[in-house]
Design a protein around this motif. Structure first.
Motif, PDB file in Angstrom:
ATOM      1  N   LEU A   1      51.494  -9.111  45.041  1.00 35.07           N
ATOM      2  CA  LEU A   1      51.105  -7.799  44.525  1.00 35.07           C
ATOM      3  C   LEU A   1      49.693  -7.524  45.029  1.00 35.07           C
ATOM      4  N   ASP A   2      49.605  -6.802  46.146  1.00 36.24           N
ATOM      5  CA  ASP A   2      48.329  -6.665  46.849  1.00 36.24           C
ATOM      6  C   ASP A   2      47.416  -5.572  46.321  1.00 36.24           C
ATOM      7  N   LYS A   3      47.945  -4.634  45.540  1.00 37.58           N
ATOM      8  CA  LYS A   3      47.081  -3.570  45.013  1.00 37.58           C
ATOM      9  C   LYS A   3      47.670  -3.001  43.735  1.00 37.58           C
ATOM     10  N   ALA A   4      46.811  -2.301  43.001  1.00 37.04           N
ATOM     11  CA  ALA A   4      47.241  -1.685  41.747  1.00 37.04           C
ATOM     12  C   ALA A   4      48.237  -0.569  42.032  1.00 37.04           C
ATOM     13  N   GLY A   5      49.117  -0.328  41.082  1.00 41.97           N
ATOM     14  CA  GLY A   5      50.118   0.726  41.226  1.00 41.97           C
ATOM     15  C   GLY A   5      51.454   0.269  40.676  1.00 41.97           C
ATOM     16  N   ARG A   6      52.506   0.910  41.149  1.00 41.16           N
ATOM     17  CA  ARG A   6      53.861   0.572  40.686  1.00 41.16           C
ATOM     18  C   ARG A   6      54.677   0.004  41.834  1.00 41.16           C
ATOM     19  N   LYS A   7      55.626  -0.863  41.474  1.00 39.82           N
ATOM     20  CA  LYS A   7      56.572  -1.415  42.443  1.00 39.82           C
ATOM     21  C   LYS A   7      57.945  -1.437  41.789  1.00 39.82           C
ATOM     22  N   TRP A   8      58.960  -1.208  42.631  1.00 41.49           N
ATOM     23  CA  TRP A   8      60.344  -1.160  42.172  1.00 41.49           C
ATOM     24  C   TRP A   8      61.188  -2.069  43.064  1.00 41.49           C
ATOM     25  N   PHE A   9      62.057  -2.854  42.436  1.00 43.18           N
ATOM     26  CA  PHE A   9      62.927  -3.787  43.162  1.00 43.18           C
ATOM     27  C   PHE A   9      64.333  -3.702  42.585  1.00 43.18           C
ATOM     28  N   PHE A  10      65.328  -3.977  43.437  1.00 43.82           N
ATOM     29  CA  PHE A  10      66.684  -4.137  42.927  1.00 43.82           C
ATOM     30  C   PHE A  10      67.509  -4.992  43.864  1.00 43.82           C
ATOM     31  N   CYS A  11      68.670  -5.417  43.349  1.00 43.15           N
ATOM     32  CA  CYS A  11      69.642  -6.143  44.155  1.00 43.15           C
ATOM     33  C   CYS A  11      70.605  -5.104  44.720  1.00 43.15           C
ATOM     34  N   ALA A  12      70.788  -5.133  46.032  1.00 44.55           N
ATOM     35  CA  ALA A  12      71.639  -4.136  46.693  1.00 44.55           C
ATOM     36  C   ALA A  12      73.055  -4.644  46.947  1.00 44.55           C
ATOM     37  N   VAL A  13      73.434  -5.772  46.365  1.00 45.84           N
ATOM     38  CA  VAL A  13      74.791  -6.296  46.527  1.00 45.84           C
ATOM     39  C   VAL A  13      75.713  -5.562  45.560  1.00 45.84           C
ATOM     40  N   GLY A  14      76.791  -5.023  46.073  1.00 47.03           N
ATOM     41  CA  GLY A  14      77.794  -4.349  45.231  1.00 47.03           C
ATOM     42  C   GLY A  14      77.179  -3.355  44.268  1.00 47.03           C
ATOM     43  N   GLN A  15      77.572  -3.450  43.007  1.00 50.61           N
ATOM     44  CA  GLN A  15      77.078  -2.565  41.949  1.00 50.61           C
ATOM     45  C   GLN A  15      76.007  -3.254  41.086  1.00 50.61           C
TER      46      GLN A  15
END
Length: 165
Positions: free
Chosen positions: A99-113
Motif C-alpha cells: 500500500l504505497d499511498k493514502a487512498g482507496r483500493k479495491w480487489f476481487f477474485c475474477a474466477v467465475g461468480q
C-alpha cells in the motif's frame, strides 16, 4: 560550562527522540482473511473494518490457485464485479500488495461468480496512523494533576532554554 552545554544537548536530543518516536511506526503485514485467507464464504467487509491500513503496509492474499485469483480494480468495476480488459490478474497463490499511498483500493477474485458471491475487498489507506488518544481525567483532582504536568513541562523547557543561553 562545556559539560553543562553537552548535558543540555543530550537531554534535548533525547526529548526530541521521545517526541517523534510515535511517528516511526513499522509497516504492518496484513494477512487478508487472517487464517481463512482469500476464499469464498468469508466477510471481507467485516474483516477490513477491524483493521487500520497505513501507507507502507502490505496486504498478503493467500489462496489456492487456479481456484482463485486477485485483480485490483477501480471503484466502479468493484461495484459491478467487472474485470477491465487491461487489468493485471495475479495468480501466485500468495500475492503481496504494498500500500504505497493514502487512498482507496479495491480487489476481487475474477474466477467465475466469486466476486458476485462476496469474494471482494475494499480498503481505505491512511497516510499515517492517527495518534492514540490519551484518556481525559474525569475527576477535578485528575484534571489539576494533568495541568500541573503541563506546567512542569513548560517550566522544564524554559529552564533548558536558560541553560543554553
Amino acid at each position: 560550562m562545556a559539560s553543562k552545554q553537552m548535558l543540555v544537548a543530550v537531554f534535548a536530543a533525547a526529548a526530541l527522540a521521545v517526541a517523534f518516536l510515535p511517528g516511526l511506526a513499522v509497516a504492518t503485514e496484513h494477512m487478508v482473511g487472517d487464517d481463512k485467507g482469500w476464499t469464498l464464504n468469508f466477510n471481507y467487509t467485516a474483516w477490513a473494518e477491524t483493521k487500520q491500513f497505513v501507507a507502507g503496509d502490505t496486504l498478503v492474499f493467500k489462496y489456492n490457485s487456479p481456484a482463485h485469483n486477485l485483480v485490483e480494480v477501480g471503484g466502479p468495476d468493484f461495484l459491478s464485479c467487472t474485470k477491465p480488459a487491461n487489468a493485471v490478474v495475479l495468480t501466485t497463490g500468495e500475492d503481496r500488495v504494498t500500500l504505497d499511498k493514502a487512498g482507496r483500493k479495491w480487489f476481487f477474485c475474477a474466477v467465475g461468480q466469486h466476486c458476485q458471491n462476496g469474494m471482494k475487498l475494499k480498503i481505505t489507506i491512511l497516510e499515517t496512523a492517527p495518534p492514540t488518544p490519551q484518556p481525559a481525567p474525569t475527576n477535578p483532582a485528575g484534571k489539576l494533576q494533568a495541568r500541573f504536568g503541563e506546567a512542569a513541562a513548560a517550566v522544564t523547557a524554559l529552564a533548558m532554554a536558560v541553560l543554553v543561553l
